[in-house]
Design a protein around this motif. Structure first.
Motif, PDB file in Angstrom:
ATOM      1  N   LEU A 124      -1.504  -4.611 -16.269  1.00  0.00           N
ATOM      2  CA  LEU A 124      -1.971  -4.607 -14.883  1.00  0.00           C
ATOM      3  C   LEU A 124      -1.902  -6.001 -14.267  1.00  0.00           C
ATOM      4  N   ARG A 125      -2.055  -7.033 -15.099  1.00  0.00           N
ATOM      5  CA  ARG A 125      -1.903  -8.404 -14.593  1.00  0.00           C
ATOM      6  C   ARG A 125      -0.467  -8.643 -14.134  1.00  0.00           C
ATOM      7  N   ARG A 126       0.494  -8.136 -14.895  1.00  0.00           N
ATOM      8  CA  ARG A 126       1.901  -8.271 -14.499  1.00  0.00           C
ATOM      9  C   ARG A 126       2.170  -7.516 -13.200  1.00  0.00           C
ATOM     10  N   LEU A 127       1.572  -6.331 -13.077  1.00  0.00           N
ATOM     11  CA  LEU A 127       1.751  -5.547 -11.856  1.00  0.00           C
ATOM     12  C   LEU A 127       1.174  -6.298 -10.656  1.00  0.00           C
ATOM     13  N   ALA A 128      -0.037  -6.829 -10.806  1.00  0.00           N
ATOM     14  CA  ALA A 128      -0.683  -7.552  -9.705  1.00  0.00           C
ATOM     15  C   ALA A 128       0.110  -8.795  -9.323  1.00  0.00           C
ATOM     16  N   THR A 129       0.638  -9.506 -10.318  1.00  0.00           N
ATOM     17  CA  THR A 129       1.433 -10.708 -10.040  1.00  0.00           C
ATOM     18  C   THR A 129       2.699 -10.351  -9.264  1.00  0.00           C
ATOM     19  N   THR A 141       0.660 -10.417   7.295  1.00  0.00           N
ATOM     20  CA  THR A 141       0.438  -8.970   7.346  1.00  0.00           C
ATOM     21  C   THR A 141      -0.583  -8.571   6.291  1.00  0.00           C
ATOM     22  N   PRO A 142      -1.689  -7.939   6.695  1.00  0.00           N
ATOM     23  CA  PRO A 142      -2.726  -7.591   5.715  1.00  0.00           C
ATOM     24  C   PRO A 142      -2.291  -6.450   4.794  1.00  0.00           C
ATOM     25  N   LEU A 143      -2.677  -6.552   3.530  1.00  0.00           N
ATOM     26  CA  LEU A 143      -2.466  -5.473   2.571  1.00  0.00           C
ATOM     27  C   LEU A 143      -3.578  -4.449   2.781  1.00  0.00           C
ATOM     28  N   LEU A 144      -3.205  -3.212   3.127  1.00  0.00           N
ATOM     29  CA  LEU A 144      -4.194  -2.201   3.489  1.00  0.00           C
ATOM     30  C   LEU A 144      -4.530  -1.246   2.349  1.00  0.00           C
ATOM     31  N   ALA A 145      -3.596  -1.016   1.432  1.00  0.00           N
ATOM     32  CA  ALA A 145      -3.873  -0.086   0.334  1.00  0.00           C
ATOM     33  C   ALA A 145      -2.815  -0.232  -0.748  1.00  0.00           C
ATOM     34  N   VAL A 146      -3.226   0.128  -1.969  1.00  0.00           N
ATOM     35  CA  VAL A 146      -2.338   0.123  -3.134  1.00  0.00           C
ATOM     36  C   VAL A 146      -2.509   1.461  -3.844  1.00  0.00           C
ATOM     37  N   ASN A 174     -10.202   1.513 -16.096  1.00  0.00           N
ATOM     38  CA  ASN A 174     -10.558   1.508 -14.678  1.00  0.00           C
ATOM     39  C   ASN A 174      -9.527   0.695 -13.895  1.00  0.00           C
ATOM     40  N   VAL A 175      -8.413   1.333 -13.606  1.00  0.00           N
ATOM     41  CA  VAL A 175      -7.313   0.673 -12.896  1.00  0.00           C
ATOM     42  C   VAL A 175      -7.758   0.235 -11.504  1.00  0.00           C
ATOM     43  N   GLU A 176      -8.537   1.079 -10.844  1.00  0.00           N
ATOM     44  CA  GLU A 176      -8.994   0.753  -9.488  1.00  0.00           C
ATOM     45  C   GLU A 176      -9.784  -0.551  -9.467  1.00  0.00           C
ATOM     46  N   ALA A 177     -10.734  -0.701 -10.381  1.00  0.00           N
ATOM     47  CA  ALA A 177     -11.573  -1.901 -10.398  1.00  0.00           C
ATOM     48  C   ALA A 177     -10.760  -3.147 -10.729  1.00  0.00           C
ATOM     49  N   GLN A 182      -8.066  -8.036  -8.181  1.00  0.00           N
ATOM     50  CA  GLN A 182      -6.961  -8.992  -8.175  1.00  0.00           C
ATOM     51  C   GLN A 182      -6.196  -9.004  -6.855  1.00  0.00           C
ATOM     52  N   LEU A 183      -6.145  -7.857  -6.163  1.00  0.00           N
ATOM     53  CA  LEU A 183      -5.325  -7.761  -4.955  1.00  0.00           C
ATOM     54  C   LEU A 183      -6.146  -7.740  -3.669  1.00  0.00           C
ATOM     55  N   GLY A 184      -7.459  -7.530  -3.774  1.00  0.00           N
ATOM     56  CA  GLY A 184      -8.308  -7.566  -2.590  1.00  0.00           C
ATOM     57  C   GLY A 184      -8.038  -6.457  -1.600  1.00  0.00           C
ATOM     58  N   ALA A 185      -7.695  -5.273  -2.104  1.00  0.00           N
ATOM     59  CA  ALA A 185      -7.409  -4.128  -1.232  1.00  0.00           C
ATOM     60  C   ALA A 185      -7.827  -2.851  -1.946  1.00  0.00           C
ATOM     61  N   PRO A 186      -8.053  -1.763  -1.192  1.00  0.00           N
ATOM     62  CA  PRO A 186      -8.377  -0.481  -1.832  1.00  0.00           C
ATOM     63  C   PRO A 186      -7.239  -0.032  -2.744  1.00  0.00           C
ATOM     64  N   VAL A 187      -7.598   0.503  -3.914  1.00  0.00           N
ATOM     65  CA  VAL A 187      -6.614   0.959  -4.893  1.00  0.00           C
ATOM     66  C   VAL A 187      -6.921   2.403  -5.260  1.00  0.00           C
TER      67      VAL A 187
END
Length: 377
Positions: A124-129, A141-146, A174-177, A182-187
């Motif tokens: 998940l760290r690789r995905l977030a990076t 442009t704001p990130l609104l959702a993942v 807990n992928v959402e948490a 890490q991304l500061g957006a709803p997941v």
């Protein structure tokens, strides 16, 4: 009483703003007068709301329209660059990722090969990076959702992957948490085959189809079920786990993955042995296993009566003879057997579904926030 009246006025303003924004997105490029006719709101109300939505960056001016004898009208359109969404799919061999604007236009795609470490946090760290790297091209442009697809059972309400047996250590993750921090957006997280079905309905061969089943045959076998345009996930998030179907009661065994279960005959990797997915070939199924697969498909068709069954995954795509053979078996069992076809999205079906799911979540947030965006200051 004054505060109640003010609250009612704010609620009405938010409601009207939603009507107006939905009308713009439905009609495309449109004038204020056309919006007033489409929404049945008064011209002054439309003008006031348009100004606030322009200030909020949700609408943009698109030039001038044709004149009907007077001044040319200013045309308006939805500003799809008001936000960005990320869709991702975690496979057994790679992580796919795509960034899209609010109209679903793909802005960037990326794929990361999974080499060794498939444990939850490193993966998940690789995905977030990778997501953060993609977002650098859109700094304002704001990130609104993942939305993320995972190869296993998922609890969508809690954002948890219950089990992904082909990945190391993926139990109650807990992928959402992890990703929202890490991304500061709803997941939102969902099963990858569910997302493949969603992607197929959005931009694949199930467009306009209201009831269908998507069957994915790869390292394992699973199904995404759409009933009346909605994904059916089941009470315990177990709907579509067709790998558990028993197709040979003579070899029934309580241990999943053993003889008797569909995945034993029509999948490549038993769930009890996490490993990287091998090279797959449908010809290795053999005639007897095609009979079992056809019988399982017939059972699915009997219970759900879908308009269409779509097949995807490397096993399904590796042999042009597989689908006709499965169809022949199922047709002998089920009267009026549904049409069966191959996906046209290939390996990107789940990725496109994740983008679609992220857009749905982003749009919910967008419309919910309209009350604040159009408040009278």
């Amino acid at each position: 009483m004054a505060s109640v009246g003010k609250m009612d006025a704010q609620a009405m303003r938010a409601h009207n703003a939603q009507r107006l924004l939905r009308a713009v997105r439905k009609l495309g490029t449109v004038s204020r007068a056309e919006l007033a006719r489409a929404t049945r709101l008064s011209p002054p109300t439309v003008s006031a709301l348009v100004e606030r939505l322009l200030d909020a960056g949700l609408l943009e001016e698109k030039g001038e329209g044709a004149s009907n004898g007077g001044r040319k009208p200013v045309l308006l359109g939805f500003n799809a660059s008001c936000g960005i969404v990320i869709g991702a799919n975690i496979g057994t061999n790679a992580i796919q990722l795509a960034a899209a604007d609010m109209n679903g236009r793909i802005l960037k795609k990326h794929s990361l090969e999974i080499i060794k470490d498939t444990r939850p946090r490193p993966l998940l760290r690789r995905l977030a990076t990778a997501a953060q790297k993609a977002l650098r091209d859109f700094p304002h442009t704001p990130l609104l959702a993942v939305a993320v697809g995972a190869p296993g059972m998922t609890d969508v309400a809690r954002g948890i992957v219950i089990e992904a047996a082909n990945l190391e250590g993926w139990t109650d993750v807990n992928v959402e948490a992890i990703l929202s921090e890490q991304l500061g957006a709803p997941v939102i997280v969902d099963n990858d085959v569910n997302l493949a079905a969603l992607g197929e309905q959005w931009c694949g061969r199930a467009r306009g189809v209201h009831n269908f089943v998507f069957i994915w045959m790869d390292a394992g076998i699973g199904a995404g079920i759409v009933i009346e345009d909605r994904l059916h996930r089941g009470h315990r998030w177990h709907a579509g786990e067709i790998s558990h179907i028993n197709v040979d009661f003579r070899e029934w065994n309580v241990d999943f993955g053993a003889a008797g279960y569909l995945e034993f005959y029509a999948g490549a990797v038993p769930k009890s042995r996490p490993t990287r997915a091998p090279r797959l070939n449908a010809s290795s199924l053999g005639d007897e296993n095609v009979l079992r697969l056809g019988a399982a498909v017939a059972n699915i068709a009997t219970i759900l009566d879908p308009e269409l069954i779509i097949f995807g995954g490397r096993l399904a795509a590796s042999s042009p003879d597989l689908l006709p053979r499965v169809r022949e078996v199922a047709s002998r069992i089920v009267p009026n057997c549904p049409e069966m076809i191959l996906t046209e999205l290939g390996e990107e079906a789940a990725l496109m579904g994740s983008v679609r799911l992220a857009l749905e979540r982003a749009n919910e947030s967008l419309y919910e926030s309209l009350g604040q965006r159009v408040q009278v200051k």
